[in-house]
Design an enzyme around this catalytic site. Sequence first.
Site, PDB file in Angstrom:
ATOM      1  N   LYS A   1     -11.528   3.082  13.605  1.00 14.09           N
ATOM      2  CA  LYS A   1     -10.219   3.478  14.154  1.00 14.09           C
ATOM      3  C   LYS A   1     -10.333   3.792  15.652  1.00 14.09           C
ATOM      4  O   LYS A   1      -9.440   3.450  16.431  1.00 14.09           O
ATOM      5  CB  LYS A   1      -9.670   4.699  13.399  1.00 14.09           C
TER       6      LYS A   1
ATOM      7  N   TYR B   1     -15.053   4.598   8.866  1.00 14.72           N
ATOM      8  CA  TYR B   1     -13.601   4.515   9.043  1.00 14.72           C
ATOM      9  C   TYR B   1     -13.202   5.033  10.430  1.00 14.72           C
ATOM     10  O   TYR B   1     -12.464   4.383  11.169  1.00 14.72           O
ATOM     11  CB  TYR B   1     -12.949   5.337   7.938  1.00 14.72           C
TER      12      TYR B   1
ATOM     13  N   ASP C   1       1.076  -9.119   2.012  1.00  9.83           N
ATOM     14  CA  ASP C   1      -0.072  -8.310   1.569  1.00  9.83           C
ATOM     15  C   ASP C   1      -1.048  -9.248   0.870  1.00  9.83           C
ATOM     16  O   ASP C   1      -0.666 -10.341   0.442  1.00  9.83           O
ATOM     17  CB  ASP C   1       0.362  -7.180   0.603  1.00  9.83           C
TER      18      ASP C   1
ATOM     19  N   GLY D   1       0.800  -1.217   0.000  1.00  9.27           N
ATOM     20  CA  GLY D   1       0.000   0.000   0.000  1.00  9.27           C
ATOM     21  C   GLY D   1       0.837   1.273   0.000  1.00  9.27           C
ATOM     22  O   GLY D   1       2.066   1.238  -0.110  1.00  9.27           O
ATOM     23  N   GLN D   2       0.144   2.396   0.158  1.00 12.99           N
ATOM     24  CA  GLN D   2       0.815   3.701   0.083  1.00 12.99           C
ATOM     25  C   GLN D   2       1.912   3.820   1.144  1.00 12.99           C
ATOM     26  O   GLN D   2       3.031   4.245   0.852  1.00 12.99           O
ATOM     27  CB  GLN D   2      -0.205   4.840   0.256  1.00 12.99           C
TER      28      GLN D   2
HETATM   29  P1  NAD Z   1      -3.443   1.379   1.406  1.00  8.35           P
HETATM   30  O1  NAD Z   1      -4.869   1.062   1.092  1.00  8.35           O
HETATM   31  O2  NAD Z   1      -2.625   2.071   0.403  1.00  8.35           O
HETATM   32  O3  NAD Z   1      -2.672   0.053   1.821  1.00  8.35           O
HETATM   33  C1  NAD Z   1      -3.262  -0.938   2.613  1.00  8.35           C
HETATM   34  C2  NAD Z   1      -2.676  -2.263   2.178  1.00  8.35           C
HETATM   35  O4  NAD Z   1      -3.279  -3.284   2.963  1.00  8.35           O
HETATM   36  C3  NAD Z   1      -2.990  -2.580   0.704  1.00  8.35           C
HETATM   37  O5  NAD Z   1      -1.820  -2.931   0.011  1.00  8.35           O
HETATM   38  C4  NAD Z   1      -3.970  -3.745   0.784  1.00  8.35           C
HETATM   39  O6  NAD Z   1      -3.813  -4.692  -0.278  1.00  8.35           O
HETATM   40  C5  NAD Z   1      -3.582  -4.364   2.129  1.00  8.35           C
HETATM   41  N1  NAD Z   1      -4.693  -5.135   2.684  1.00  8.35           N
HETATM   42  C6  NAD Z   1      -5.999  -4.805   2.713  1.00  8.35           C
HETATM   43  N2  NAD Z   1      -6.712  -5.797   3.252  1.00  8.35           N
HETATM   44  C7  NAD Z   1      -5.827  -6.767   3.572  1.00  8.35           C
HETATM   45  C8  NAD Z   1      -5.956  -8.053   4.154  1.00  8.35           C
HETATM   46  N3  NAD Z   1      -7.161  -8.545   4.500  1.00  8.35           N
HETATM   47  N4  NAD Z   1      -4.843  -8.803   4.349  1.00  8.35           N
HETATM   48  C9  NAD Z   1      -3.628  -8.317   3.984  1.00  8.35           C
HETATM   49  N5  NAD Z   1      -3.439  -7.110   3.414  1.00  8.35           N
HETATM   50  C10 NAD Z   1      -4.539  -6.355   3.214  1.00  8.35           C
HETATM   51  O7  NAD Z   1      -3.467   2.176   2.793  1.00  8.35           O
HETATM   52  P2  NAD Z   1      -2.317   3.087   3.408  1.00  8.35           P
HETATM   53  O8  NAD Z   1      -2.608   4.474   3.019  1.00  8.35           O
HETATM   54  O9  NAD Z   1      -0.999   2.497   3.148  1.00  8.35           O
HETATM   55  O10 NAD Z   1      -2.699   2.985   4.944  1.00  8.35           O
HETATM   56  C11 NAD Z   1      -2.115   2.043   5.800  1.00  8.35           C
HETATM   57  C12 NAD Z   1      -2.695   2.233   7.187  1.00  8.35           C
HETATM   58  O11 NAD Z   1      -2.489   3.582   7.627  1.00  8.35           O
HETATM   59  C13 NAD Z   1      -4.199   1.993   7.298  1.00  8.35           C
HETATM   60  O12 NAD Z   1      -4.500   1.430   8.545  1.00  8.35           O
HETATM   61  C14 NAD Z   1      -4.778   3.383   7.227  1.00  8.35           C
HETATM   62  O13 NAD Z   1      -6.025   3.455   7.858  1.00  8.35           O
HETATM   63  C15 NAD Z   1      -3.732   4.170   7.976  1.00  8.35           C
HETATM   64  N6  NAD Z   1      -3.751   5.584   7.627  1.00  8.35           N
HETATM   65  C16 NAD Z   1      -3.404   6.004   6.386  1.00  8.35           C
HETATM   66  C17 NAD Z   1      -3.437   7.356   6.067  1.00  8.35           C
HETATM   67  C18 NAD Z   1      -3.072   7.867   4.713  1.00  8.35           C
HETATM   68  O14 NAD Z   1      -3.257   9.057   4.432  1.00  8.35           O
HETATM   69  N7  NAD Z   1      -2.535   7.050   3.825  1.00  8.35           N
HETATM   70  C19 NAD Z   1      -3.841   8.280   7.049  1.00  8.35           C
HETATM   71  C20 NAD Z   1      -4.232   7.807   8.300  1.00  8.35           C
HETATM   72  C21 NAD Z   1      -4.155   6.462   8.594  1.00  8.35           C
HETATM   73  N1  SER Z   2      -5.876   9.695   4.640  1.00  3.92           N
HETATM   74  C1  SER Z   2      -6.832   8.913   5.337  1.00  3.92           C
HETATM   75  C2  SER Z   2      -8.133   8.913   4.627  1.00  3.92           C
HETATM   76  O1  SER Z   2      -8.429   9.889   3.987  1.00  3.92           O
HETATM   77  C3  SER Z   2      -7.013   9.456   6.735  1.00  3.92           C
HETATM   78  O2  SER Z   2      -6.971   8.414   7.615  1.00  3.92           O
HETATM   79  O3  SER Z   2      -8.859   7.957   4.739  1.00  3.92           O
END
Ligand code: NAD
Ligand code: SER
Length: 310
Positions: free
Chosen positions: A141, A137, A29, A6-7
């Site tokens: 959380k 969401y 993943d 993921g990101q």
């Molecule tokens: P993303 O969606 O880019 O990556 C999540 C990854 O998890 C994906 O590669 C997906 O394939 C994998 N995934 C989903 N379900 C799965 C499962 N059942 N088993 C195994 N892998 C699985 O999300 P992200 O932006 O990388 O976020 C990662 C974490 O950080 C999340 O918990 C998200 O809530 C949190 N977060 C992200 C942001 C943001 O701006 N990116 C902000 C706040 C919190």
């Molecule tokens: N960047 C995230 C979202 O927009 C915040 O947790 O879902």
Amino acid sequence: MIGCSGQIGSELTIELRNIYGNENVFATDLKEAPAEIRDNGPFQILDVLDEKRLQHYAIRNKITQVYNLAAVLSGNAERMPMQAWNINMSALINTLELARELGLNKIFWPSSIAVFGPTTPRFGTPQLSVMEPNTMYGISKLAGERWCEYYHQRYNIDIRSLRYPGLISYKTEPGGGTTDYAVEIYYEAIKNGSYESFLKEETTLPMMFMPDAIKATIDLMEADADKIKVRSSYNVGGMSFNPQEIADAIRKHIPGFEITFKHDFRQAIADSWPASIDDSVARADWNLSYKYNLESMTQVMLDEIRKKAG
Ligand code: NAD
Ligand code: SER
């Protein structure tokens, strides 16, 4: 590492491998990993909801710490609330149970500014505040934070967490969140010289550039356990800006850049979130700090996306 494709995972996995050695970071993943992760260290397709296989791979690979990034983000969660609740909670609880059963050393699980809601003070939102999220969401959380604190208090598990703001990066596309506009806008600026924002121009949200988020995560995980006073999740503020301000920052590099506004369902999500975050508790407990502001991040984003575009 759970969620390495993921990101955040695609960058955090590489950084952890740089620190601990490629062979010592077992990446997993649901979907295929980027080549840089798949080809340079152990990688396994794994669904974190399958607790038996999760345990099997953890034992077989002598796992001592878990970073669990698997979740459904805010925009996608509103499209399928029941699935988002089930996935987000099961992914966390399976990891907590794994830690309890195997006696793992340390867990990282990210929370979000989405734990706050429309009744929370919007500006300088403090660590401890009113928390009545009205998005699925955010609800998942907030419940997750309570589970983390419970497992720490009840089973003494060393679980650490950050309430990330919107994260901005150029390596891997964001995964369906409300803050994704602040990534898309850079790609569209370079490709088309214009962008249609799905949030209104005055919608200010807390944001952070990925290198600062990776550093904060590692700093938190490396800190001595007695410094970690908050076992739900730490506020992390970064910077705050709205779509008009990011467009103005881009215009300094691409003078003809145009932004238009057509908000969709994500506007209501953004309206329920804080505009800025007070992260003084994290600064005091384990020295949280940042390097980037809107100007310096914009320079790097545009340079790197231009390089990718060739
Ligand atoms: P993303 O969606 O880019 O990556 C999540 C990854 O998890 C994906 O590669 C997906 O394939 C994998 N995934 C989903 N379900 C799965 C499962 N059942 N088993 C195994 N892998 C699985 O999300 P992200 O932006 O990388 O976020 C990662 C974490 O950080 C999340 O918990 C998200 O809530 C949190 N977060 C992200 C942001 C943001 O701006 N990116 C902000 C706040 C919190
Ligand atoms: N960047 C995230 C979202 O927009 C915040 O947790 O879902």
